[in-house]
Write an enzyme that holds these catalytic residues in place. Structure first.
Site, PDB file in Angstrom:
ATOM      1  N   CYS A  80       0.836  -1.209   0.000  1.00  0.00           N
ATOM      2  CA  CYS A  80       0.000   0.000   0.000  1.00  0.00           C
ATOM      3  C   CYS A  80       0.872   1.261   0.000  1.00  0.00           C
ATOM      4  O   CYS A  80       1.817   1.369   0.783  1.00  0.00           O
ATOM      5  CB  CYS A  80      -0.922  -0.015   1.223  1.00  0.00           C
ATOM      6  SG  CYS A  80      -2.040   1.394   1.257  1.00  0.00           S
ATOM      7  N   CYS A  84       0.647   4.962   6.740  1.00  0.00           N
ATOM      8  CA  CYS A  84       0.059   4.805   8.079  1.00  0.00           C
ATOM      9  C   CYS A  84       1.090   4.151   9.018  1.00  0.00           C
ATOM     10  O   CYS A  84       1.559   3.033   8.746  1.00  0.00           O
ATOM     11  CB  CYS A  84      -1.204   3.958   8.001  1.00  0.00           C
ATOM     12  SG  CYS A  84      -2.341   4.539   6.713  1.00  0.00           S
ATOM     13  N   CYS A  87       0.760   0.401  10.290  1.00  0.00           N
ATOM     14  CA  CYS A  87       0.274  -0.669   9.411  1.00  0.00           C
ATOM     15  C   CYS A  87       1.370  -1.577   8.840  1.00  0.00           C
ATOM     16  O   CYS A  87       2.392  -1.113   8.345  1.00  0.00           O
ATOM     17  CB  CYS A  87      -0.539  -0.058   8.278  1.00  0.00           C
ATOM     18  SG  CYS A  87      -1.408  -1.310   7.302  1.00  0.00           S
ATOM     19  N   CYS A 124     -16.398  -9.054   6.406  1.00  0.00           N
ATOM     20  CA  CYS A 124     -15.768  -7.779   6.071  1.00  0.00           C
ATOM     21  C   CYS A 124     -14.522  -8.021   5.220  1.00  0.00           C
ATOM     22  O   CYS A 124     -13.651  -8.805   5.602  1.00  0.00           O
ATOM     23  CB  CYS A 124     -15.408  -7.055   7.371  1.00  0.00           C
ATOM     24  SG  CYS A 124     -14.678  -5.446   7.078  1.00  0.00           S
ATOM     25  N   CYS A 155     -19.411  -5.975   4.469  1.00  0.00           N
ATOM     26  CA  CYS A 155     -18.667  -4.755   4.789  1.00  0.00           C
ATOM     27  C   CYS A 155     -17.401  -4.774   3.938  1.00  0.00           C
ATOM     28  O   CYS A 155     -16.846  -5.847   3.673  1.00  0.00           O
ATOM     29  CB  CYS A 155     -18.315  -4.746   6.278  1.00  0.00           C
ATOM     30  SG  CYS A 155     -17.330  -3.314   6.759  1.00  0.00           S
ATOM     31  N   CYS A 215     -19.044   2.743   8.792  1.00  0.00           N
ATOM     32  CA  CYS A 215     -18.293   2.093   9.876  1.00  0.00           C
ATOM     33  C   CYS A 215     -17.022   2.904  10.050  1.00  0.00           C
ATOM     34  O   CYS A 215     -16.179   2.936   9.145  1.00  0.00           O
ATOM     35  CB  CYS A 215     -17.977   0.643   9.497  1.00  0.00           C
ATOM     36  SG  CYS A 215     -16.904  -0.199  10.679  1.00  0.00           S
ATOM     37  N   ARG A 287     -17.608  -1.768  18.104  1.00  0.00           N
ATOM     38  CA  ARG A 287     -16.899  -3.020  17.815  1.00  0.00           C
ATOM     39  C   ARG A 287     -15.561  -3.090  18.549  1.00  0.00           C
ATOM     40  O   ARG A 287     -14.717  -2.220  18.371  1.00  0.00           O
ATOM     41  CB  ARG A 287     -16.669  -3.157  16.294  1.00  0.00           C
ATOM     42  CG  ARG A 287     -17.970  -3.115  15.535  1.00  0.00           C
ATOM     43  CD  ARG A 287     -17.816  -3.442  14.066  1.00  0.00           C
ATOM     44  NE  ARG A 287     -19.038  -3.108  13.348  1.00  0.00           N
ATOM     45  CZ  ARG A 287     -20.126  -3.866  13.262  1.00  0.00           C
ATOM     46  NH1 ARG A 287     -20.135  -5.062  13.827  1.00  0.00           N
ATOM     47  NH2 ARG A 287     -21.193  -3.470  12.596  1.00  0.00           N
TER      48      ARG A 287
HETATM   49  N1  SAM Z   1      -6.581   0.469   3.271  1.00  0.00           N
HETATM   50  C1  SAM Z   1      -7.857   0.659   3.822  1.00  0.00           C
HETATM   51  C2  SAM Z   1      -7.920   1.781   4.813  1.00  0.00           C
HETATM   52  O1  SAM Z   1      -6.902   2.128   5.388  1.00  0.00           O
HETATM   53  O2  SAM Z   1      -9.006   2.310   5.007  1.00  0.00           O
HETATM   54  C3  SAM Z   1      -8.443  -0.580   4.460  1.00  0.00           C
HETATM   55  C4  SAM Z   1      -7.609  -1.508   5.285  1.00  0.00           C
HETATM   56  S1  SAM Z   1      -6.979  -0.842   6.814  1.00  0.00           S
HETATM   57  C5  SAM Z   1      -5.880  -2.135   7.285  1.00  0.00           C
HETATM   58  C6  SAM Z   1      -8.354  -0.898   7.940  1.00  0.00           C
HETATM   59  C7  SAM Z   1      -8.137  -0.365   9.332  1.00  0.00           C
HETATM   60  O3  SAM Z   1      -7.449  -1.306  10.119  1.00  0.00           O
HETATM   61  C8  SAM Z   1      -7.294   0.888   9.479  1.00  0.00           C
HETATM   62  O4  SAM Z   1      -8.027   2.039   9.215  1.00  0.00           O
HETATM   63  C9  SAM Z   1      -6.862   0.842  10.914  1.00  0.00           C
HETATM   64  O5  SAM Z   1      -7.751   1.571  11.735  1.00  0.00           O
HETATM   65  C10 SAM Z   1      -6.921  -0.659  11.248  1.00  0.00           C
HETATM   66  N2  SAM Z   1      -5.557  -1.158  11.490  1.00  0.00           N
HETATM   67  C11 SAM Z   1      -4.589  -1.343  10.560  1.00  0.00           C
HETATM   68  N3  SAM Z   1      -3.445  -1.778  11.121  1.00  0.00           N
HETATM   69  C12 SAM Z   1      -3.690  -1.861  12.448  1.00  0.00           C
HETATM   70  C13 SAM Z   1      -2.881  -2.233  13.573  1.00  0.00           C
HETATM   71  N4  SAM Z   1      -1.603  -2.578  13.438  1.00  0.00           N
HETATM   72  N5  SAM Z   1      -3.448  -2.219  14.786  1.00  0.00           N
HETATM   73  C14 SAM Z   1      -4.752  -1.867  14.939  1.00  0.00           C
HETATM   74  N6  SAM Z   1      -5.548  -1.491  13.915  1.00  0.00           N
HETATM   75  C15 SAM Z   1      -5.030  -1.488  12.689  1.00  0.00           C
HETATM   76  C1  DTB Z   2     -11.101  -2.018  11.804  1.00  0.00           C
HETATM   77  O1  DTB Z   2     -11.285  -0.919  12.376  1.00  0.00           O
HETATM   78  N1  DTB Z   2     -10.359  -3.002  12.285  1.00  0.00           N
HETATM   79  C2  DTB Z   2     -10.277  -4.103  11.353  1.00  0.00           C
HETATM   80  C3  DTB Z   2     -11.325  -3.687  10.284  1.00  0.00           C
HETATM   81  N2  DTB Z   2     -11.644  -2.342  10.643  1.00  0.00           N
HETATM   82  C4  DTB Z   2     -11.008  -3.800   8.861  1.00  0.00           C
HETATM   83  C5  DTB Z   2      -8.887  -4.289  10.844  1.00  0.00           C
HETATM   84  C6  DTB Z   2      -7.891  -4.556  11.922  1.00  0.00           C
HETATM   85  C7  DTB Z   2      -6.551  -4.797  11.300  1.00  0.00           C
HETATM   86  C8  DTB Z   2      -5.538  -5.173  12.325  1.00  0.00           C
HETATM   87  C9  DTB Z   2      -4.180  -5.297  11.762  1.00  0.00           C
HETATM   88  C10 DTB Z   2      -3.999  -6.382  10.743  1.00  0.00           C
HETATM   89  O2  DTB Z   2      -4.507  -7.511  10.909  1.00  0.00           O
HETATM   90  O3  DTB Z   2      -3.266  -6.141   9.782  1.00  0.00           O
HETATM   91 FE1  SF4 Z   3      -2.775   1.211   3.434  1.00  0.00          FE
HETATM   92 FE2  SF4 Z   3      -2.587   0.094   5.835  1.00  0.00          FE
HETATM   93 FE3  SF4 Z   3      -2.990   2.685   5.618  1.00  0.00          FE
HETATM   94 FE4  SF4 Z   3      -4.979   0.985   4.913  1.00  0.00          FE
HETATM   95  S1  SF4 Z   3      -4.127   1.269   6.943  1.00  0.00           S
HETATM   96  S2  SF4 Z   3      -4.290   2.801   3.823  1.00  0.00           S
HETATM   97  S3  SF4 Z   3      -3.723  -0.700   4.102  1.00  0.00           S
HETATM   98  S4  SF4 Z   3      -1.168   1.585   4.922  1.00  0.00           S
END
Ligand code: SAM
Ligand code: DTB
Ligand code: SF4
Length: 341
Positions: A80, A84, A87, A124, A155, A215, A287
């Site tokens: 990606c 973030c 992530c 989801c 979702c 959401c 959630r």
């Molecule tokens: N790329 C899309 C976005 O950012 O909207 C969708 C996937 S993203 C992984 C979905 C959500 O997962 C993020 O907005 C974040 O709030 C949560 N998330 C991602 N990495 C995480 C982590 N290491 N710990 C907790 N929540 C996480």
């Molecule tokens: C949200 O707020 N939490 C979920 C869902 N929306 C998509 C994702 C959590 C991701 C946790 C880190 C991972 O597994 O990469």
């Molecule tokens: Fe990309 Fe992760 Fe950020 Fe979603 S949370 S936009 S997957 S870097």
């Protein structure tokens, strides 16, 4: 040593402190004019008072025994372009995660069938995109149609959307779109620099206008202050319409991300955030999302008492692991919780 506790006679007058809490100004009414001071007051009050308020509001709109069971699937993993800081999937973080292409529709539907067989009522799908390309959206729409045909709530979380893309997802039958603000407007720039919180809010308004349920929530434990946790709830609660669903995630610390070495957040702060979300957004599904694997059963129990009524169930979130299903089933049994129909 046993302590004798004298029961309050059933017909005794209710103490005025309890009356005051139960009838607190507009408790349980859906409002969009919260002030920072009001949200901070809810958040910081003594924990028994906060939990009492949250339970009172929760029971106005939900059965407190019911917990919705959702399953997550990463349909497009890694690579990606967004930065973030939390992530595993960002190209800016050296996490060693292998990027993969968008999954085939049939493979996704096989996973959805398995989730349904395991008891999930919500499925989801997450993709590591800044925003989807129109041709990718064709495949995602087919996935949504297939998931709906199985009788599951659908979702998706695919990054930023145009109004047109939101319309296409609605036509395919998408129930919810997940797009988190993650934190307060003030702290946002410390977490992500490749987009602004206003970009996020713009997508949320396209989703809302298309008639898809919103959401939207965030992550705790990223190094934010308590004031940022208050600011995040304030931002969500003052949206023109409350999100129908508010995920509260505990940071999953990922090797190779700037947040890997963060100090653990006090679980009571997490519980307070859940309870404040419940009080300020009474009708939302709150959630209890990422981070349950390292949470004690007791912290999770407090989150349910604080008004959380949904969990992700199954061995995996998107790229990280989730509690063992046996542990979750045992926890729900011990707490007398039942899956939401
Ligand atoms: N790329 C899309 C976005 O950012 O909207 C969708 C996937 S993203 C992984 C979905 C959500 O997962 C993020 O907005 C974040 O709030 C949560 N998330 C991602 N990495 C995480 C982590 N290491 N710990 C907790 N929540 C996480
Ligand atoms: C949200 O707020 N939490 C979920 C869902 N929306 C998509 C994702 C959590 C991701 C946790 C880190 C991972 O597994 O990469
Ligand atoms: Fe990309 Fe992760 Fe950020 Fe979603 S949370 S936009 S997957 S870097």
């Amino acid at each position: 040593m046993s302590i004798a506790v004298e029961a309050r006679p059933r017909d005794a007058a209710i103490p005025s402190s309890i009356q005051a809490l139960a009838s607190t100004h507009a408790l349980g009414t859906v409002r969009h004019d919260w002030t920072r001071a009001e949200v901070a007051k809810v958040f910081t009050q003594p924990l028994p008072d906060l939990l009492f308020q949250a339970q009172t509001v929760h029971r106005m709109y939900f059965d407190p025994r019911e917990v919705q069971v959702s399953t997550l699937l990463s349909i497009k993993t890694g690579g990606c372009p967004e930065d973030c800081g939390y992530c595993s999937q960002s190209v800016h973080n050296e996490t060693g995660l292998k990027a993969s292409k968008l999954m085939d529709v049939e493979k996704v539907l096989t996973e959805a069938r398995a989730a349904k067989a395991a008891g999930a009522t919500r499925f989801c799908m997450g993709a590591a995109w800044r925003s989807p390309k129109d041709k990718d959206l064709d495949a995602v729409c087919a996935m949504v149609e297939g998931v709906k045909a199985l009788g599951l709530e659908s979702c998706a979380t695919l990054g930023m959307l145009t109004a047109d893309q939101a319309g296409r997802l609605k036509e395919a039958g998408l129930d919810y779109y997940n797009h988190n603000i993650d934190t307060s407007p003030e702290f946002y720039g410390k977490v992500i620099t490749t987009r602004t919180i206003d970009d996020r809010l713009e997508t949320l308004s396209h989703v809302r206008d298309a008639g898809i349920n919103v959401c939207c929530g965030g992550i705790l434990g990223m190094g934010e202050e308590q004031d940022d946790r208050v600011g995040m709830i304030l931002t969500l609660a003052n949206l023109p319409a409350h999100p129908e669903s508010v995920p509260i995630n505990m940071l999953m610390k990922i090797d190779g991300t700037p947040m890997d070495g963060n100090a653990a957040l006090d679980p009571i702060e997490f519980v307070r955030t859940v309870a404040t979300a419940r009080v300020c957004m009474p009708k939302a599904m709150v959630r209890l999302s990422a981070g349950r694997e390292t949470m004690s059963d007791e912290t999770q129990a407090l989150c349910f008492i604080a008004g959380a009524n949904s969990i992700f169930y199954g061995p995996k979130l998107l790229t990280t692991s989730n509690p063992d299903q046996d542990r979750d089933r045992a926890l729900m049994d011990r707490l007398g919780l039942v899956p939401m129909a």
